[in-house]
Enzyme design. Structure first.
Site, PDB file in Angstrom:
ATOM      1  N   ASN A   7       0.798  -1.051  -0.091  1.00  0.00           N
ATOM      2  CA  ASN A   7       0.039  -0.119   0.101  1.00  0.00           C
ATOM      3  C   ASN A   7       0.864   1.344   0.040  1.00  0.00           C
ATOM      4  OD1 ASN A   7      -1.646   2.101   0.400  1.00  0.00           O
ATOM      5  ND2 ASN A   7      -2.763   1.082   2.214  1.00  0.00           N
ATOM      6  N   ARG A  91      -2.721  -1.785  -3.513  1.00  0.00           N
ATOM      7  CA  ARG A  91      -4.028  -1.418  -3.196  1.00  0.00           C
ATOM      8  C   ARG A  91      -3.861  -0.105  -4.118  1.00  0.00           C
ATOM      9  NH1 ARG A  91      -5.097   3.315   1.047  1.00  0.00           N
ATOM     10  NH2 ARG A  91      -7.358   3.557   0.601  1.00  0.00           N
ATOM     11  N   HIS A 180     -13.446   2.405   0.289  1.00  0.00           N
ATOM     12  CA  HIS A 180     -13.341   1.285   1.368  1.00  0.00           C
ATOM     13  C   HIS A 180     -14.121  -0.011   0.493  1.00  0.00           C
ATOM     14  CE1 HIS A 180     -13.657   4.406   4.444  1.00  0.00           C
ATOM     15  NE2 HIS A 180     -12.351   4.360   4.362  1.00  0.00           N
ATOM     16  N   ARG A 241     -12.995  14.970   8.378  1.00  0.00           N
ATOM     17  CA  ARG A 241     -13.930  15.326   7.351  1.00  0.00           C
ATOM     18  C   ARG A 241     -15.344  15.596   7.704  1.00  0.00           C
ATOM     19  NH1 ARG A 241     -12.103  10.141   3.868  1.00  0.00           N
ATOM     20  NH2 ARG A 241     -10.034   9.920   4.955  1.00  0.00           N
ATOM     21  N   GLU A 385      -8.393  -5.744   4.707  1.00  0.00           N
ATOM     22  CA  GLU A 385      -8.056  -5.442   3.431  1.00  0.00           C
ATOM     23  C   GLU A 385      -6.998  -6.061   2.796  1.00  0.00           C
ATOM     24  OE1 GLU A 385      -8.807  -1.553   5.068  1.00  0.00           O
ATOM     25  OE2 GLU A 385      -9.838  -0.894   2.966  1.00  0.00           O
TER      26      GLU A 385
END
Ligand code: AMP
Length: 401
Positions: A7, A91, A180, A241, A385
């Site tokens: 990643n 990823r 996601h 956020r 993941e």
């Protein structure tokens, strides 16, 4: 077969090496501060001591070389040679409309990921650096890319289009993509296995609640809606956020506060959410501690966060005409007993019967936190993941043999 999962970020790189035969993690680690003289490599080989090393790592090719050196190191390593790495999986945040599933890397794929830089300017260029760095170090090893957006490509047009002039979609691909996806897909599959029911027959709301947070409506194993949009800013309130807000606030705030486009974007992405409302932290652990200590702003931040999540679960019940199970995952979803309790205790109208005792037990495992016989089941499923990326890479690499 061993699969290395990467990643890559702009100044960091995380890795995990899987043995696909027994599904074990042979090693994992990260390189931070790439581009600096004091870059840090943290290497965790399975069954051996963790290694920390500070050295000059100016770009991703050197970072990958250092990782490979560690993986085959006589004392700190887990392999005798890099030839034991059969494939590498990356990823990639944005696959746009081009990638509906994971694919092996070739020239066309690289060109397409580059074409999507516009949609993910912070992420996709960094992923390309990771791909090039692996290529430079291991030119003959097959590489695959696994996209955060791919799982949500099954959304129908009414869910993915915004009600704005169609030219924006046609010319610039302005639409909901969702993120996601690898996590939503993983926990959906695990939920079906846990419940002992075919995924094709289930209506799930998966809640990936971490630093970034999103919900997905998963109908028969396919994502039919998700809360993040063209970018990961839309939807739930998050650590820093804002999530959903009236778009007219953007020009209004820019005018009143004399903000540039960059400044308003930074405000909504980095200085909003839990951080802005609590004035304390973007970290849910600190928010919960402050709530318990009686802090009013932390309580308001928590209540807004929970309320907005609960509204999405209700919306997705409507989107799918019912729910069989709600699944919590990621940092907050897996760990915050208070958030799960507050959400679930106010979903009795859907048929959720919450089990407080189960909510407190079994951390780190797939588990049920609704009472036996609850019409809607509630599960906590730790996400993985990296494992999903390894699994897809393995499947694609086998086809090349
Ligand atoms: P992630 O992005 O999935 O790594 O999740 C990171 C978030 O998980 C952070 O905001 C943490 O505050 C949150 N988190 C981790 N442990 C806990 C906990 N015990 N209670 C509440 N939130 C937690």
């Amino acid at each position: 077969m061993n699969i290395l999962v990467i990643n890559a970020g702009s100044s960091s790189l995380k890795y995990q090496l899987f043995n696909m035969k027994d599904e074990s993690v042979l090693a994992k680690g990260k390189v931070e501060r790439i581009g600096m003289e004091t870059a840090i490599l943290t290497h965790e080989p399975s069954g051996k001591s963790e290694v920390h090393e500070v050295s000059e790592i100016l770009e991703h090719t050197t970072a990958i070389r250092k990782v490979l050196d560690k993986l085959v190191h006589p004392q700190q390593g887990v392999l005798t040679s890099t030839a034991e790495i059969d494939a590498v999986g990356h990823r990639v945040v944005h696959g746009g409309e081009s990638f509906k599933s994971s694919v092996l890397v070739n020239e066309d794929v690289k060109r397409e990921i580059k074409r999507l830089f516009d949609l993910a300017p912070l992420h996709n260029p960094a992923h390309m650096l990771g791909i090039a760095a692996v290529e430079a170090n291991m030119p003959d090893v097959p590489q695959a890319v696994v996209f955060d957006t791919a799982f949500h490509q099954s959304m129908p047009a009414p869910a993915y289009l915004y009600p704005v002039p169609m030219a924006l979609y046609r010319k610039h691909k302005v639409r909901r993509y969702g993120f996601h996806g690898t996590s939503h897909k993983y926990v959906s599959e695990r939920a079906a296995a846990f419940l002992g029911r075919p995924l094709e027959q289930l209506k799930l709301v998966t809640c990936h609640i971490g630093n970034g947070a999103s919900c997905a409506a998963v109908l028969g194993g396919k994502s039919v809606d998700t809360s993040m949009g063209m970018t990961p800013l839309e939807g739930l309130m998050m650590g820093t956020r804002s999530g959903d807000l009236d778009p007219a606030i953007v020009p209004f705030a820019m005018g009143k506060e004399d903000l540039t486009l960059g400044e308003i974007s930074s405000m909504l992405n980095k200085h909003s959410g839990l951080q802005a409302i609590s004035g304390i932290s973007s970290d849910m652990r600190e928010i919960v501690e402050a709530v318990e200590a009686g802090d009013k702003n932390a309580k308001l931040a928590f209540d807004m966060y929970e309320y907005r999540l609960r509204k999405y679960i209700g919306a997705y019940a409507a989107a799918m005409n019912g729910i069989d199970a709600i699944v919590f995952t990621a940092g907050v979803g897996e760990n915050s007993e208070l958030l799960r309790k507050t959400v679930c205790e106010q979903l009795t109208f859907l048929g959720v019967e919450f089990d407080e005792e189960a909510n407190r037990a079994g951390r780190g495992q797939d588990r049920r936190i609704s009472k036996p016989g609850s019409k809607v089941e509630v599960l906590v499923i730790p996400t993985n993941e990296e494992w999903m990326i390894a699994r897809d890479t393995y499947a694609l690499a086998q086809k090349t043999n």
